[in-house]
Write a protein that holds these residues in place. Structure first.
Motif, PDB file in Angstrom:
ATOM      1  N   SER A  11     -44.786   8.960 -35.439  1.00 16.54           N
ATOM      2  CA  SER A  11     -43.506   8.352 -35.019  1.00 16.54           C
ATOM      3  C   SER A  11     -42.379   9.380 -35.125  1.00 16.54           C
ATOM      4  O   SER A  11     -41.547   9.497 -34.215  1.00 16.54           O
ATOM      5  N   GLY A  12     -42.361  10.151 -36.215  1.00 17.22           N
ATOM      6  CA  GLY A  12     -41.315  11.156 -36.401  1.00 17.22           C
ATOM      7  C   GLY A  12     -41.405  12.266 -35.361  1.00 17.22           C
ATOM      8  O   GLY A  12     -40.384  12.710 -34.811  1.00 17.22           O
ATOM      9  N   THR A 138     -38.853   7.857 -41.197  1.00 17.56           N
ATOM     10  CA  THR A 138     -40.130   7.374 -40.647  1.00 17.56           C
ATOM     11  C   THR A 138     -41.215   7.193 -41.703  1.00 17.56           C
ATOM     12  O   THR A 138     -42.371   6.990 -41.365  1.00 17.56           O
ATOM     13  N   PHE A 271     -37.633  -0.859 -34.174  1.00 16.71           N
ATOM     14  CA  PHE A 271     -36.953   0.014 -35.157  1.00 16.71           C
ATOM     15  C   PHE A 271     -35.906  -0.830 -35.854  1.00 16.71           C
ATOM     16  O   PHE A 271     -35.660  -1.983 -35.457  1.00 16.71           O
ATOM     17  N   CYS A 282     -38.023   3.832 -38.510  1.00 21.05           N
ATOM     18  CA  CYS A 282     -39.071   3.522 -37.535  1.00 21.05           C
ATOM     19  C   CYS A 282     -40.425   3.900 -38.122  1.00 21.05           C
ATOM     20  O   CYS A 282     -40.515   4.457 -39.216  1.00 21.05           O
ATOM     21  N   GLY A 283     -41.478   3.590 -37.389  1.00 21.63           N
ATOM     22  CA  GLY A 283     -42.844   3.833 -37.871  1.00 21.63           C
ATOM     23  C   GLY A 283     -43.742   2.710 -37.399  1.00 21.63           C
ATOM     24  O   GLY A 283     -43.297   1.789 -36.695  1.00 21.63           O
ATOM     25  N   ALA A 301     -46.801   3.152 -33.746  1.00 22.62           N
ATOM     26  CA  ALA A 301     -45.957   4.226 -34.314  1.00 22.62           C
ATOM     27  C   ALA A 301     -45.352   5.053 -33.176  1.00 22.62           C
ATOM     28  O   ALA A 301     -44.176   5.442 -33.220  1.00 22.62           O
ATOM     29  N   GLY A 305     -41.295   5.293 -32.584  1.00 26.96           N
ATOM     30  CA  GLY A 305     -40.568   6.579 -32.584  1.00 26.96           C
ATOM     31  C   GLY A 305     -39.753   6.747 -31.312  1.00 26.96           C
ATOM     32  O   GLY A 305     -38.578   7.127 -31.339  1.00 26.96           O
TER      33      GLY A 305
END
Ligand SMILES: Cc1cc2nc3c(=O)[nH]c(=O)nc-3n(C[C@H](O)[C@H](O)[C@H](O)COP(=O)(O)OP(=O)(O)OC[C@H]3O[C@@H](n4cnc5c(N)ncnc54)[C@H](O)[C@@H]3O)c2cc1C
Length: 318
Positions: A11-12, A138, A271, A282-283, A301, A305
């Motif tokens: 996600s990041g 994240t 998110f 988020c994640g 994920a 992101g």
């Protein structure tokens, strides 16, 4: 704008790539020595084994478009379909994360322990201080909330509701065999296993390892029960494995213990933005309302992101 992304899981990395592609200065800060988070692959002897996500599923066209770029780059390949296509890392799931991180500025081995709001924006503190206009957090939600609660930041009652999201742990036994054993068409056994075992993956037959290393995924309930008994847990996993596959010649064994493997309850939006700060969470736990599966996974994920980055960009444009 300068944007900090805490966490180098999928996600990041997806969020960071999106923000960077829109011309922003982005840094990813990751506490581990490698990116990937739960896209995890471990070297064992001459071989390697995935011990986080086994595969990812592709359920919609927009995701499929991006996945085909990863296929062209040679980092993932189609694996199985039932009914949605499943993909695996051609050289382990972690390689996908490394590929996604290539164009990014990543600080490794840097754990953020404080998030502070300043007049100019946000300061993240680890072994150094980092100043940003906005931040994306994240980490798995319980870890993200732990960080925010320990930080010099004011959370509203609405923000604090995120504390109620619980993740279950997962134990994954990694057993290197002296000889290969047949484990189904894709090297995956996930039917008629002992109640405690979710799946058994043979990384040799999956095509990512030179030698037969089995990843044995245990259920959340079992992992919770054995969480503080690591040494006994690996012996018990070996016993359950031989009950399933017969006596095996084991060359080496080790255990991966995930504290936060999977959410017990999902957040029904892709998110969450803190009420009073330019911080987006988020994640995988954050699901789009139209999510076709309802489960936390690599695909959720990815979307989280992307959607969080999109919302951050919309906010900056206002
Ligand atoms: C055992 C297991 C099996 C799974 N199997 C599947 C599967 O087969 N298919 C599937 O689709 N999904 C599977 N999943 C789920 C999938 O792996 C996750 O949904 C997905 O990888 C989560 O990505 P993420 O970016 O949300 O979080 P993560 O991958 O957890 O990334 C968060 C990152 O933040 C970092 N971090 C945390 N706190 C800090 C801090 N304070 N400072 C800096 N960095 C920090 C962490 O180190 C981590 O790298 C599995 C997960 C596990 C554990």
């Amino acid at each position: 704008m300068k944007i900090g992304v805490i966490g180098g899981g999928i996600s990041g990395l997806i969020a960071a790539r999106k923000l960077q592609s829109e011309g922003h200065e982005v840094e990813v800060i990751e506490k581990s020595r490698s990116v990937g988070g739960r896209l995890a692959t471990r070297r064992i002897g001459e071989g390697q084994a995935d011990h986080g996500a086994v595969y990812f599923t592709v359920r919609d066209e927009a995701f499929d478009l991006e996945v085909q770029e990863w296929v062209l780059a040679g980092v993932v390949k189609k694996w199985a379909a039932d009914p949605h296509p499943k993909y695996i890392g051609t050289n382990g799931m972690n390689k996908l994360a490394k590929f996604l991180a290539e164009p990014l500025h990543v600080h490794l081995n840097e754990k953020i322990v404080n998030v502070t709001a300043t007049e100019e924006g946000m300061t993240l503190t680890g072994s150094a201080c980092y100043e940003y206009d906005a931040v994306l957090l994240t980490a798995p939600l319980p870890q993200a909330m732990e960080l925010l609660e320990a930080s010099d930041i004011l959370l509203t009652e609405e923000d604090k509701k995120l504390q109620s999201y619980i993740f279950e742990p997962a134990f994954v036994g990694l057993i290197e065999l002296a000889h290969n054993v047949p484990t189904g068409e894709y090297g995956l056994l996930d039917q008629n296993l002992p109640d405690e075992v979710l799946k058994i993956v043979n990384n040799f037959e999956k095509g990512i390892s030179k030698n037969p290393i089995l990843s044995i995924y245990m259920t959340g309930d079992w992992s919770e029960k054995w969480y503080e008994r690591e040494n006994e847990a690996i012996a018990e996993i070996e016993r359950l494995l031989s009950q399933e596959l017969g006596e095996l010649k084991v060359a080496s064994k080790q255990l991966k213990r995930w504290r936060y493997a999977q959410a017990k309850q999902v957040f029904e939006a892709p998110f969450y933005k803190l009420s009073d700060q330019p911080v987006w969470l988020c994640g995988d736990v954050f699901l789009r309302p139209d999510d076709p599966s309802g489960n936390t996974r690599v695909e959720s994920a990815y979307w989280s992101g992307l959607k969080a980055a999109g919302n951050l960009l919309d906010n900056l444009r206002r």
